[in-house]
Design a protein around this motif. Sequence first.
Motif, mmCIF file in Angstrom:
data_model
loop_
_atom_site.group_PDB
_atom_site.id
_atom_site.type_symbol
_atom_site.label_atom_id
_atom_site.label_comp_id
_atom_site.label_asym_id
_atom_site.label_seq_id
_atom_site.Cartn_x
_atom_site.Cartn_y
_atom_site.Cartn_z
ATOM 1 N N LEU A 29 0.804 -1.218 0.000
ATOM 2 C CA LEU A 29 0.000 0.000 0.000
ATOM 3 C C LEU A 29 0.840 1.272 0.000
ATOM 4 N N LEU A 74 -3.062 6.433 2.081
ATOM 5 C CA LEU A 74 -2.549 6.459 0.714
ATOM 6 C C LEU A 74 -2.335 7.891 0.262
ATOM 7 N N GLU A 75 -1.314 8.076 -0.560
ATOM 8 C CA GLU A 75 -1.106 9.383 -1.160
ATOM 9 C C GLU A 75 -2.197 9.603 -2.195
ATOM 10 N N THR A 76 -2.700 10.828 -2.263
ATOM 11 C CA THR A 76 -3.701 11.171 -3.259
ATOM 12 C C THR A 76 -3.173 12.295 -4.137
ATOM 13 N N VAL A 102 1.037 2.846 -3.412
ATOM 14 C CA VAL A 102 -0.206 3.120 -4.132
ATOM 15 C C VAL A 102 -0.539 4.609 -4.047
ATOM 16 N N ALA A 148 -9.178 7.012 0.488
ATOM 17 C CA ALA A 148 -7.951 7.068 1.293
ATOM 18 C C ALA A 148 -8.291 7.119 2.774
ATOM 19 N N LYS A 202 5.391 2.792 -8.595
ATOM 20 C CA LYS A 202 4.123 3.038 -7.903
ATOM 21 C C LYS A 202 2.962 2.438 -8.700
#
Length: 191
Positions: free
Chosen positions: A40, A71-73, A43, A60, A106
């Motif tokens: 994760l 999670l990075e957005t 992602v 997220a 990624k």
Amino acid sequence: MTKNQNSRASSTTLPVLDGEAINRALRRIAHEIVERNPELASVVLAGIPSRGVEIAQRIAGIIESLGKPRLETGVIDVSMHRDDVGKRADLPRVQASRLPLPLEDKTVIIVDDVFFTGRTARAAMDAIASFGRPARIQLAVLIDRGHRELPIRVDYVGKNLPTAPGERVRLRLENVDGEPDAVWLVPEEKA
């Protein structure tokens, strides 16, 4: 749907999802993302403006509430990558794309509200390619209404909603539209 939500929808619209059903669909998508992506930390959720960005942030948050890392957005604007950009009477409103870089190694999950022909997803992939080459690209949508014009499939879907080509899906999210979360099907107008 609540009485207030029904009053906003005209008598010709058909309710599909209310706020609770939208939350359940997003929770299911979040669980599937966790199951299919053991790493994760690599992602990224890339939302297509405007509702796709909100949906990505909600997913997220749900994943984080499951005790997983947040999670990075990011935001991936597709306006200038669409194949109909030269055919439109008005130029599209362009927003800044923001993705956590570098993208190599990624998994980028494109997040959109309603999936229809596949052309917006193709434009999103082109836009992402201008930032780098991710290891994988996946697609998550709240509503899949069918009618593909390109060979693109959805990896994570909240609700499959078979529609006629002339029908429209109306989606409203509180944080974007100032209206309660809801999805309606607007039947095709007869001439």
